[in-house]
Scaffold this active site. Structure first.
Site, PDB file in Angstrom:
ATOM      1  N   ARG A 246       0.912  -1.050  -0.112  1.00  0.00           N
ATOM      2  CA  ARG A 246       0.015   0.079  -0.031  1.00  0.00           C
ATOM      3  C   ARG A 246       0.953   1.295  -0.074  1.00  0.00           C
ATOM      4  O   ARG A 246       1.928   1.398   0.619  1.00  0.00           O
ATOM      5  CB  ARG A 246      -0.754  -0.105   1.466  1.00  0.00           C
ATOM      6  CG  ARG A 246      -2.098  -1.157   1.288  1.00  0.00           C
ATOM      7  CD  ARG A 246      -2.534  -1.003   2.765  1.00  0.00           C
ATOM      8  NE  ARG A 246      -3.307  -2.275   3.200  1.00  0.00           N
ATOM      9  CZ  ARG A 246      -3.479  -2.592   4.421  1.00  0.00           C
ATOM     10  NH1 ARG A 246      -3.051  -1.817   5.478  1.00  0.00           N
ATOM     11  NH2 ARG A 246      -4.128  -3.614   4.850  1.00  0.00           N
TER      12      ARG A 246
ATOM     13  N   HIS B 116       2.710  -3.084   5.317  1.00  0.00           N
ATOM     14  CA  HIS B 116       2.062  -2.870   3.923  1.00  0.00           C
ATOM     15  C   HIS B 116       2.954  -1.922   3.199  1.00  0.00           C
ATOM     16  O   HIS B 116       2.998  -1.794   2.032  1.00  0.00           O
ATOM     17  CB  HIS B 116       0.567  -2.701   3.911  1.00  0.00           C
ATOM     18  CG  HIS B 116      -0.195  -3.972   4.549  1.00  0.00           C
ATOM     19  ND1 HIS B 116      -0.583  -4.737   3.495  1.00  0.00           N
ATOM     20  CD2 HIS B 116      -0.777  -4.209   5.473  1.00  0.00           C
ATOM     21  CE1 HIS B 116      -1.266  -5.931   4.250  1.00  0.00           C
ATOM     22  NE2 HIS B 116      -1.401  -5.523   5.567  1.00  0.00           N
TER      23      HIS B 116
ATOM     24  N   ASP C  82      -2.299  -9.701   3.486  1.00  0.00           N
ATOM     25  CA  ASP C  82      -3.363 -10.231   4.160  1.00  0.00           C
ATOM     26  C   ASP C  82      -4.068 -11.265   3.656  1.00  0.00           C
ATOM     27  O   ASP C  82      -4.471 -11.359   2.356  1.00  0.00           O
ATOM     28  CB  ASP C  82      -4.308  -8.984   4.353  1.00  0.00           C
ATOM     29  CG  ASP C  82      -3.945  -7.846   5.350  1.00  0.00           C
ATOM     30  OD1 ASP C  82      -2.887  -8.048   6.004  1.00  0.00           O
ATOM     31  OD2 ASP C  82      -4.732  -6.609   5.348  1.00  0.00           O
TER      32      ASP C  82
ATOM     33  N   TYR D 291      -6.229 -10.536  17.797  1.00  0.00           N
ATOM     34  CA  TYR D 291      -5.455  -9.381  17.582  1.00  0.00           C
ATOM     35  C   TYR D 291      -6.425  -8.225  17.162  1.00  0.00           C
ATOM     36  O   TYR D 291      -6.965  -8.610  16.048  1.00  0.00           O
ATOM     37  CB  TYR D 291      -4.368  -9.421  16.635  1.00  0.00           C
ATOM     38  CG  TYR D 291      -3.165  -8.244  16.696  1.00  0.00           C
ATOM     39  CD1 TYR D 291      -2.514  -8.015  18.104  1.00  0.00           C
ATOM     40  CD2 TYR D 291      -3.465  -7.276  15.862  1.00  0.00           C
ATOM     41  CE1 TYR D 291      -1.595  -6.900  17.855  1.00  0.00           C
ATOM     42  CE2 TYR D 291      -2.761  -6.130  15.656  1.00  0.00           C
ATOM     43  CZ  TYR D 291      -1.702  -5.917  16.968  1.00  0.00           C
ATOM     44  OH  TYR D 291      -0.910  -4.980  16.757  1.00  0.00           O
TER      45      TYR D 291
ATOM     46  N   HIS E 235      -8.009  -7.875  13.378  1.00  0.00           N
ATOM     47  CA  HIS E 235      -7.515  -9.124  12.719  1.00  0.00           C
ATOM     48  C   HIS E 235      -8.394 -10.378  12.859  1.00  0.00           C
ATOM     49  O   HIS E 235      -7.911 -11.293  12.558  1.00  0.00           O
ATOM     50  CB  HIS E 235      -6.089  -9.212  13.087  1.00  0.00           C
ATOM     51  CG  HIS E 235      -5.150  -8.363  12.267  1.00  0.00           C
ATOM     52  ND1 HIS E 235      -5.274  -7.011  12.981  1.00  0.00           N
ATOM     53  CD2 HIS E 235      -4.325  -8.252  11.271  1.00  0.00           C
ATOM     54  CE1 HIS E 235      -4.251  -6.351  12.197  1.00  0.00           C
ATOM     55  NE2 HIS E 235      -3.796  -7.007  11.214  1.00  0.00           N
TER      56      HIS E 235
ATOM     57  N   ASP F 258     -10.830 -10.904  10.703  1.00  0.00           N
ATOM     58  CA  ASP F 258     -11.446 -11.241   9.306  1.00  0.00           C
ATOM     59  C   ASP F 258     -10.302 -11.737   8.381  1.00  0.00           C
ATOM     60  O   ASP F 258     -10.493 -11.844   7.160  1.00  0.00           O
ATOM     61  CB  ASP F 258     -12.572 -10.312   8.916  1.00  0.00           C
ATOM     62  CG  ASP F 258     -11.682  -8.842   8.556  1.00  0.00           C
ATOM     63  OD1 ASP F 258     -10.490  -8.519   9.153  1.00  0.00           O
ATOM     64  OD2 ASP F 258     -12.321  -7.816   8.279  1.00  0.00           O
ATOM     65  N   HIS F 259      -9.254 -11.595   8.818  1.00  0.00           N
ATOM     66  CA  HIS F 259      -8.052 -12.227   8.188  1.00  0.00           C
ATOM     67  C   HIS F 259      -6.644 -12.289   9.041  1.00  0.00           C
ATOM     68  O   HIS F 259      -6.926 -12.088  10.142  1.00  0.00           O
ATOM     69  CB  HIS F 259      -7.696 -10.945   7.040  1.00  0.00           C
ATOM     70  CG  HIS F 259      -6.860  -9.611   7.665  1.00  0.00           C
ATOM     71  ND1 HIS F 259      -7.698  -8.825   8.395  1.00  0.00           N
ATOM     72  CD2 HIS F 259      -5.539  -9.278   7.855  1.00  0.00           C
ATOM     73  CE1 HIS F 259      -6.884  -7.742   8.830  1.00  0.00           C
ATOM     74  NE2 HIS F 259      -5.781  -8.193   8.345  1.00  0.00           N
TER      75      HIS F 259
ATOM     76  N   HIS G 251      -2.451 -11.623   8.749  1.00  0.00           N
ATOM     77  CA  HIS G 251      -1.847 -10.808   8.293  1.00  0.00           C
ATOM     78  C   HIS G 251      -0.183 -11.379   8.664  1.00  0.00           C
ATOM     79  O   HIS G 251       0.172 -11.625   9.530  1.00  0.00           O
ATOM     80  CB  HIS G 251      -1.636  -9.203   8.924  1.00  0.00           C
ATOM     81  CG  HIS G 251      -0.553  -8.293   8.902  1.00  0.00           C
ATOM     82  ND1 HIS G 251      -0.644  -7.464   8.176  1.00  0.00           N
ATOM     83  CD2 HIS G 251       0.632  -8.402   9.364  1.00  0.00           C
ATOM     84  CE1 HIS G 251       0.507  -6.533   7.979  1.00  0.00           C
ATOM     85  NE2 HIS G 251       1.354  -7.447   8.812  1.00  0.00           N
TER      86      HIS G 251
HETATM   87 ZN   LIG Z   1      -2.247  -6.558   7.166  1.00  0.00          ZN
END
Ligand SMILES: [Zn+2]
Length: 244
Positions: free
Chosen positions: A170, A186, A193, A220, A223, A225-226, A228
Site C-alpha cells: 500500500r 504494507h 493479508d 488481535y 484481525h 477477518d484475516h 496478516h
Molecule cells: Zn495486514
C-alpha cells in the site's frame, strides 16, 4: 531377408536419433530459464549473487521463528533450508543445490521470477508502479517477491491449497484509505493479508515456519477477518484466539 533387417535397423537408428533430439530439446528448455539461470552447483561455503537468488526461493523453508538472510553466503541455515525444500518436493535432501533442485525451482517460477501461484498484481492492488510507500518502489516490489516465495512454500506445506490475498503493498494514500497503521508493513511491500480458506488460525499457525516475523490474526485488534503476515525487523506474533 538381409534387406528387411537393414531396413529395420535403419528405422531403429532414425527412431533413436529422433529420441535423442527430443531429449536434448527438453533438457535445453529446462535449463534456459527466462527468469534466472544458475550456472553452477551451490553448497555450503559458496557465496555470490547466485546464492542470494537461491536464498530468495528457499527462505520459506525454515524452522519456527527462523528467518533466512539474503546475504549471498551459503551457510548452515541455507543448507537446512535447501534440505527442507528438497524434502518438500520429493528430491534427495542433501542440502546441495544442484541440477535437480534448480529444475524444481525453474518449474516453480514464472518468467518475471514470481512463484507460479502468485503474481505481482495480487501483492499490489493499490497502484501500478509500487510508488508512495515507506521505501522506494524497487524495494517495495522486491520485498513483495520475497514474501511471495514464502507464501509459495506455505501453500505447498498446507497441501497445495490456494491462498487468497486481500491486501499487499500500500502507498501511504492507500494505507490511510483503509485505516492502516502509520507504521504498517504494507507500506514496505512485504505484508500480505490472507483471507478465504484454510481458517485464519490455520494460516497464522502455519506462517510461523515459513519465515514471517510478523503474524497478526484472530484475537488481535482488527484481525478477526484475516491473517496478516509480513517480514518486520522487530518480530511480533499475536493471534490470541489461535494460541499465538
Ligand atoms: Zn495486514
Amino acid at each position: 531377408m538381409f534387406r528387411r533387417v537393414s531396413r529395420l535397423l535403419l528405422s531403429f537408428v532414425m527412431l533413436m536419433t529422433g529420441a535423442v533430439i527430443g531429449v536434448g530439446a527438453t533438457a535445453g528448455a529446462a535449463h534456459a530459464d527466462s527468469c534466472y539461470t544458475w550456472n553452477r552447483t551451490l553448497s555450503e561455503g559458496s557465496s555470490g549473487s547466485d546464492v542470494t537468488q537461491l536464498q530468495i526461493r528457499v527462505a520459506g523453508w525454515v524452522t519456527s521463528g527462523e528467518r533466512l538472510s539474503y546475504d549471498g553466503q551459503y551457510g548452515a541455515r541455507t543448507t537446512a533450508a535447501v534440505k527442507k525444500f528438497q524434502a518438500a518436493y520429493g528430491l534427495g535432501a542433501d542440502g546441495v543445490a544442484g541440477p535437480a533442485t534448480f529444475s524444481k525451482i525453474y518449474a516453480l517460477q514464472d518468467a518475471d521470477c514470481t512463484p507460479v501461484h502468485f503474481t505481482y498484481a495480487e501483492l499490489n492492488k493499490c497502484n501500478s508502479d509500487w510508488s508512495g510507500g515507506a521505501v522506494s518502489a524497487a524495494t517495495a516490489k522486491s520485498n513483495a517477491l520475497k514474501t511471495m516465495w514464502k507464501l509459495e512454500a506455505m501453500r505447498h506445506a498446507l497441501g497445495d491449497v490456494p491462498l487468497t490475498i486481500s491486501s499487499g503493498f500500500r502507498s501511504r494514500a492507500c494505507n490511510s484509505a483503509v485505516g492502516g497503521s502509520s507504521t504498517s508493513r504494507h507500506l514496505y511491500g512485504d505484508a500480505a493479508d490472507l483471507t478465504g480458506s484454510p481458517s485464519f488460525c490455520r494460516l497464522a499457525q502455519q506462517a510461523r515456519t515459513h519465515g514471517f516475523s510478523e503474524i497478526l490474526g484472530p484475537g488481535y485488534p482488527d484481525h478477526n477477518d484475516h491473517t496478516h503476515v509480513a517480514l518486520d525487523p522487530s518480530p511480533y506474533w499475536s493471534a490470541p484466539n489461535c494460541g499465538i
